[in-house]
Write an enzyme that holds these catalytic residues in place. Structure first.
Site, PDB file in Angstrom:
ATOM      1  N   GLY A   1       0.827  -1.204   0.000  1.00 35.62           N
ATOM      2  CA  GLY A   1       0.000   0.000   0.000  1.00 35.62           C
ATOM      3  C   GLY A   1       0.855   1.244   0.000  1.00 35.62           C
ATOM      4  O   GLY A   1       2.090   1.198  -0.132  1.00 35.62           O
TER       5      GLY A   1
ATOM      6  N   GLY B   1       1.573   5.152   1.940  1.00 32.25           N
ATOM      7  CA  GLY B   1       1.407   5.920   3.169  1.00 32.25           C
ATOM      8  C   GLY B   1       2.002   7.295   2.999  1.00 32.25           C
ATOM      9  O   GLY B   1       3.193   7.507   3.207  1.00 32.25           O
TER      10      GLY B   1
ATOM     11  N   LYS C   1       9.148   0.244   4.157  1.00 33.05           N
ATOM     12  CA  LYS C   1       8.535   1.515   3.759  1.00 33.05           C
ATOM     13  C   LYS C   1       9.590   2.378   3.080  1.00 33.05           C
ATOM     14  O   LYS C   1      10.611   2.745   3.673  1.00 33.05           O
ATOM     15  CB  LYS C   1       7.969   2.235   4.981  1.00 33.05           C
ATOM     16  CG  LYS C   1       7.076   3.401   4.624  1.00 33.05           C
ATOM     17  CD  LYS C   1       6.179   3.779   5.800  1.00 33.05           C
ATOM     18  CE  LYS C   1       5.120   4.772   5.366  1.00 33.05           C
ATOM     19  NZ  LYS C   1       4.165   5.078   6.435  1.00 33.05           N
TER      20      LYS C   1
ATOM     21  N   ASP D   1      -2.652  11.277  14.679  1.00 33.91           N
ATOM     22  CA  ASP D   1      -3.211  10.722  13.438  1.00 33.91           C
ATOM     23  C   ASP D   1      -3.868   9.372  13.688  1.00 33.91           C
ATOM     24  O   ASP D   1      -3.706   8.444  12.896  1.00 33.91           O
ATOM     25  CB  ASP D   1      -2.117  10.614  12.376  1.00 33.91           C
ATOM     26  CG  ASP D   1      -2.691  10.394  10.971  1.00 33.91           C
ATOM     27  OD1 ASP D   1      -3.867  10.765  10.745  1.00 33.91           O
ATOM     28  OD2 ASP D   1      -1.976   9.848  10.118  1.00 33.91           O
TER      29      ASP D   1
END
Length: 372
Positions: free
Chosen positions: A42, A44, A73, A166
């Site tokens: 995904g 981010g 990441k 967040d």
């Protein structure tokens, strides 16, 4: 990472040391099969997340058959994050270890390449399980346990003078046993020099986060206190109970805020069914009523919101059987690598990675979108 910078960091004896693996870009390229599209988990913010495999003993790249899965990441090329800022991010993430926070394993800082390597949680995000129609609905017990896990993680962060900023269903990741962990600390802020158990300092910073989860006073004034996390947690509780998004469009195209939607039905037991997720076939009516009341307090006026440790205590009293033996509602202890397996929470196996000494941060835990 230049030799000069490492030498400079190592000479500062008062800087903390964290046990993290320093990966080369070539190692992570191999671990993710050249960052193959099939391995992409995904996005981010300004980064992409990929599945990778590393050897448990050596922390080197491995195959699907022999390796341990990790999440890699990678910041997109052109990120304006400096070397020093990246080192600050890594140091802070490496020092704050807790079983309800996604674990940082290592990092890569090589020329223009900036990557973080974190534990992989196979059940994805809470957002997927709540809002993707094809997914089997989470049981009531699982939802209560997830709420406790998130509250425990936030309580720990607040005890470390960190405001998450967040919290949302997409940033709550689930392991194979549906234990929940907070992820993506891109907007987190460290509030230095105070004991949050005695005072709640106010700082100003541009409001960041997702619509529907943000506390009204934060949007209006940019004043940063731990109460904004409490508000977001209240919204998350309402999502867990109702199966509705924080903000969703009605058939007429109007955006419906979950707090405003739920408010008329809070406080009355016979109206509880109007709030509950219709996919929940079995649940404790009394527990659900108490959870909704806790959510209501969390999304109330700022001055009336409880501290996260009080919220955690209230949730734990609902289901003492779901509280891990080592966890305490009065504090959220750090889980060291030597005790994690005793908790019966699934974590990454003990990885024998070489330690690194990392420069400490000043205020921001991490710039947006750069961490696990």
């Amino acid at each position: 990472l230049t030799t000069g910078l490492l030498s400079e960091i190592s000479s500062e004896s008062d800087l903390p040391t964290v046990n993290l693996k320093v990966f080369t870009y070539a190692e992570l390229d191999k671990a993710t099969r050249n960052f193959a599209l099939a391995n992409r988990l995904g996005d981010g913010g300004p980064s992409h997340v990929f599945m990778g495999y590393i050897d448990e003993r050596t922390c080197r790249a491995a195959s699907l058959a022999t390796g341990t899965p990790v999440a890699v990441k990678r910041l997109r090329t052109g990120s304006n994050l400096t070397h020093d800022e990246m080192l600050s991010v890594v140091n802070d993430l490496g020092r704050h270890v807790h079983w309800n926070l996604v674990k940082l394993i290592g990092y890569c800082l090589e020329e223009e390449h900036k990557l973080l390597v974190c534990e992989y949680l196979p059940n994805g995000s809470l957002e997927d399980h709540l809002f993707i129609p094809e997914r089997l609905p989470l049981s009531w017990e699982t939802r209560v346990r997830i709420a406790m896990d998130v509250a425990r993680g936030l309580s720990f962060l607040h005890g470390q003078r960190i405001i998450f900023r967040d919290l949302k269903a997409a940033n709550v990741l689930l392991d194979s046993a549906f234990n929940a962990k907070l992820s993506d600390f891109g907007y987190a802020k460290i509030i230095p020099g105070v004991d949050p158990s005695h005072t709640d300092p106010i700082f100003r910073t541009r409001a960041s986060g997702i619509e529907g989860y943000l506390a009204p006073e934060y949007l209006a004034t940019d004043q940063l206190t731990s109460a904004i996390d409490v508000y977001s947690f209240g919204v998350l509780l309402l999502e867990l109970v109702s199966g509705r998004r924080a903000v969703q469009q009605t058939e007429s195209g109007i955006e419906d805020n979950i707090v405003e939607w739920a408010q008329p039905n809070i406080g009355s037991r016979h109206l509880l069914d109007k709030i509950m997720d219709t996919k929940l076939r079995e649940y404790s009516h009394e527990e659900a009523y108490e959870v909704v009341l806790i959510a209501s307090e969390c999304v109330g006026e700022k001055a009336q919101r409880p501290r996260m440790r009080k919220v955690l205590s209230a949730l734990e009293q609902l289901r003492p059987s779901l509280v891990p033996a080592i966890a305490s509602s009065s504090s959220a202890p750090v889980a060291s690598s030597s005790t994690t397996h005793e908790l019966s929470f699934r974590t990454l196996p003990q990885l024998q990675c070489p330690p690194s000494t990392i420069v400490s941060s000043r205020e921001a835990l991490s710039p947006p979108g750069c961490c696990c």
